[in-house]
Design a protein around this motif. Structure first.
Motif, PDB file in Angstrom:
ATOM      1  N   GLN A  36       1.170   1.434   1.776  1.00  0.00           N
ATOM      2  CA  GLN A  36       0.686   0.170   1.194  1.00  0.00           C
ATOM      3  C   GLN A  36       1.191   0.044  -0.214  1.00  0.00           C
ATOM      4  O   GLN A  36       0.601   0.591  -1.144  1.00  0.00           O
ATOM      5  CB  GLN A  36      -0.831   0.200   1.080  1.00  0.00           C
ATOM      6  CG  GLN A  36      -1.596  -0.243   2.273  1.00  0.00           C
ATOM      7  CD  GLN A  36      -3.082  -0.166   1.943  1.00  0.00           C
ATOM      8  OE1 GLN A  36      -3.533  -0.633   0.909  1.00  0.00           O
ATOM      9  NE2 GLN A  36      -3.833   0.457   2.826  1.00  0.00           N
ATOM     10  N   LYS A  37       2.246  -0.702  -0.400  1.00  0.00           N
ATOM     11  CA  LYS A  37       2.788  -0.868  -1.745  1.00  0.00           C
ATOM     12  C   LYS A  37       1.716  -1.498  -2.637  1.00  0.00           C
ATOM     13  O   LYS A  37       1.144  -2.528  -2.279  1.00  0.00           O
ATOM     14  CB  LYS A  37       4.014  -1.757  -1.674  1.00  0.00           C
ATOM     15  CG  LYS A  37       4.887  -1.639  -2.874  1.00  0.00           C
ATOM     16  CD  LYS A  37       6.228  -2.313  -2.629  1.00  0.00           C
ATOM     17  CE  LYS A  37       7.082  -2.178  -3.888  1.00  0.00           C
ATOM     18  NZ  LYS A  37       8.429  -2.676  -3.688  1.00  0.00           N
ATOM     19  N   GLY A  38       1.467  -0.900  -3.779  1.00  0.00           N
ATOM     20  CA  GLY A  38       0.450  -1.438  -4.690  1.00  0.00           C
ATOM     21  C   GLY A  38      -0.953  -0.931  -4.401  1.00  0.00           C
ATOM     22  O   GLY A  38      -1.871  -1.195  -5.163  1.00  0.00           O
ATOM     23  N   ARG A  52       6.008  12.503  -4.062  1.00  0.00           N
ATOM     24  CA  ARG A  52       6.372  11.859  -2.802  1.00  0.00           C
ATOM     25  C   ARG A  52       6.126  12.840  -1.673  1.00  0.00           C
ATOM     26  O   ARG A  52       6.121  14.068  -1.874  1.00  0.00           O
ATOM     27  CB  ARG A  52       7.821  11.405  -2.808  1.00  0.00           C
ATOM     28  CG  ARG A  52       8.808  12.523  -2.699  1.00  0.00           C
ATOM     29  CD  ARG A  52      10.193  11.961  -2.497  1.00  0.00           C
ATOM     30  NE  ARG A  52      11.122  13.074  -2.353  1.00  0.00           N
ATOM     31  CZ  ARG A  52      11.966  13.173  -1.340  1.00  0.00           C
ATOM     32  NH1 ARG A  52      12.003  12.265  -0.413  1.00  0.00           N
ATOM     33  NH2 ARG A  52      12.787  14.202  -1.277  1.00  0.00           N
ATOM     34  N   THR A  79      -1.513   5.532  -7.358  1.00  0.00           N
ATOM     35  CA  THR A  79      -0.989   4.240  -6.941  1.00  0.00           C
ATOM     36  C   THR A  79       0.221   4.470  -6.040  1.00  0.00           C
ATOM     37  O   THR A  79       1.080   5.294  -6.352  1.00  0.00           O
ATOM     38  CB  THR A  79      -0.526   3.425  -8.174  1.00  0.00           C
ATOM     39  OG1 THR A  79      -1.553   3.484  -9.163  1.00  0.00           O
ATOM     40  CG2 THR A  79      -0.269   1.984  -7.805  1.00  0.00           C
ATOM     41  N   CYS A  80       0.274   3.734  -4.962  1.00  0.00           N
ATOM     42  CA  CYS A  80       1.399   3.843  -4.042  1.00  0.00           C
ATOM     43  C   CYS A  80       2.429   2.781  -4.404  1.00  0.00           C
ATOM     44  O   CYS A  80       2.101   1.597  -4.503  1.00  0.00           O
ATOM     45  CB  CYS A  80       0.896   3.642  -2.609  1.00  0.00           C
ATOM     46  SG  CYS A  80       2.223   3.682  -1.391  1.00  0.00           S
ATOM     47  N   THR A  81       3.677   3.214  -4.634  1.00  0.00           N
ATOM     48  CA  THR A  81       4.730   2.244  -4.964  1.00  0.00           C
ATOM     49  C   THR A  81       5.590   1.954  -3.745  1.00  0.00           C
ATOM     50  O   THR A  81       6.630   1.341  -3.861  1.00  0.00           O
ATOM     51  CB  THR A  81       5.646   2.785  -6.073  1.00  0.00           C
ATOM     52  OG1 THR A  81       6.373   3.901  -5.524  1.00  0.00           O
ATOM     53  CG2 THR A  81       4.864   3.237  -7.273  1.00  0.00           C
ATOM     54  N   GLY A  82       5.176   2.421  -2.611  1.00  0.00           N
ATOM     55  CA  GLY A  82       6.006   2.318  -1.418  1.00  0.00           C
ATOM     56  C   GLY A  82       6.424   3.710  -1.012  1.00  0.00           C
ATOM     57  O   GLY A  82       5.875   4.289  -0.089  1.00  0.00           O
ATOM     58  N   GLU A  83       7.362   4.291  -1.789  1.00  0.00           N
ATOM     59  CA  GLU A  83       7.807   5.634  -1.454  1.00  0.00           C
ATOM     60  C   GLU A  83       7.149   6.698  -2.308  1.00  0.00           C
ATOM     61  O   GLU A  83       7.058   7.854  -1.915  1.00  0.00           O
ATOM     62  CB  GLU A  83       9.321   5.734  -1.632  1.00  0.00           C
ATOM     63  CG  GLU A  83      10.082   4.992  -0.574  1.00  0.00           C
ATOM     64  CD  GLU A  83      11.511   4.762  -1.002  1.00  0.00           C
ATOM     65  OE1 GLU A  83      12.255   5.752  -0.989  1.00  0.00           O
ATOM     66  OE2 GLU A  83      11.862   3.629  -1.359  1.00  0.00           O
ATOM     67  N   GLN A 122      -1.394   5.036   2.050  1.00  0.00           N
ATOM     68  CA  GLN A 122      -0.012   5.393   2.360  1.00  0.00           C
ATOM     69  C   GLN A 122       0.678   4.212   3.047  1.00  0.00           C
ATOM     70  O   GLN A 122       0.108   3.549   3.900  1.00  0.00           O
ATOM     71  CB  GLN A 122       0.058   6.648   3.211  1.00  0.00           C
ATOM     72  CG  GLN A 122      -0.372   6.464   4.606  1.00  0.00           C
ATOM     73  CD  GLN A 122       0.401   7.386   5.524  1.00  0.00           C
ATOM     74  OE1 GLN A 122       1.529   7.756   5.245  1.00  0.00           O
ATOM     75  NE2 GLN A 122      -0.225   7.753   6.616  1.00  0.00           N
TER      76      GLN A 122
END
Ligand SMILES: [Zn+2]
Ligand SMILES: [Zn+2]
Length: 183
Positions: free
Chosen positions: A11-13, A87, A47-51, A9
């Protein structure tokens, strides 16, 4: 079936791979349910894209259903490729939550994004939905299943019945002509 996104969470990417196996054979639903006869297996990654958190992968199981022509019980392997976006709910009382995301709420609502609370994404609905969509409309016990006699209901895979289909019906032969001419 759920996946914990705690480690990625914010962590973008960031990515978590998962392999989930769950026995759904006792699942009784609202008539939309599946009769699973083997465990549901979901191989995928989040995958976390940021939001957002993207959940992708392959889910498969075997189900019990009936042949669309002769109604014999058959077993079918089904596979689906979920590709869903999640999200974290902004309504959750969560100190990790960034307040400025709240302003985007209405915008988000128009998109196909599902919400979850805390650090765990529940995948049950997504898995069920994807499996249901992957069901064939008319599963067959075999490619050339002969189905049931329309008159007596005998399973014609077991042999011919004694019914004579009336070929002399003039309307039927007219129809047949029309169909032939269309070839
Ligand atoms: Zn059949
Ligand atoms: Zn018959």
């Amino acid at each position: 079936m759920e996946v914990n996104i705690g480690e990625i969470q914010g962590q973008k990417g960031g990515e978590i791979r998962f392999h989930l196996v769950e026995d759904w054979s006792n699942m009784r639903g609202d008539g939309q349910s599946l009769q699973c006869i083997s465990p549901v297996v979901f191989d995928g990654r989040v995958t976390c894209t940021g939001e957002l958190f993207l959940v992708k992968g392959t889910v498969s199981t075997s189900i019990q259903t009936n042949c669309g022509r002769c109604l014999r019980p058959i077993q079918l392997e089904i596979t689906a490729q979920p590709n869903e976006r999640f999200r974290r709910s902004s309504r959750a009382q969560d100190e990790d939550f960034l307040p400025d995301q709240q302003t985007d709420e209405e915008e988000w609502d128009h998109e196909d994004i599902q919400e979850f609370r805390g650090l765990t994404i529940d995948l049950d609905d997504v898995v069920l939905e994807n499996l249901l969509v992957s069901l064939p409309l008319k599963p067959l016990c075999q490619e050339d299943c002969r189905g049931l006699c329309p008159q007596c209901g005998q399973d014609l895979n077991d042999g011919e019945c004694d019914c004579t289909i009336d070929d002399t019906n003039p309307r039927m032969s007219k129809l047949r002509q029309l169909l032939d001419n269309n070839d």
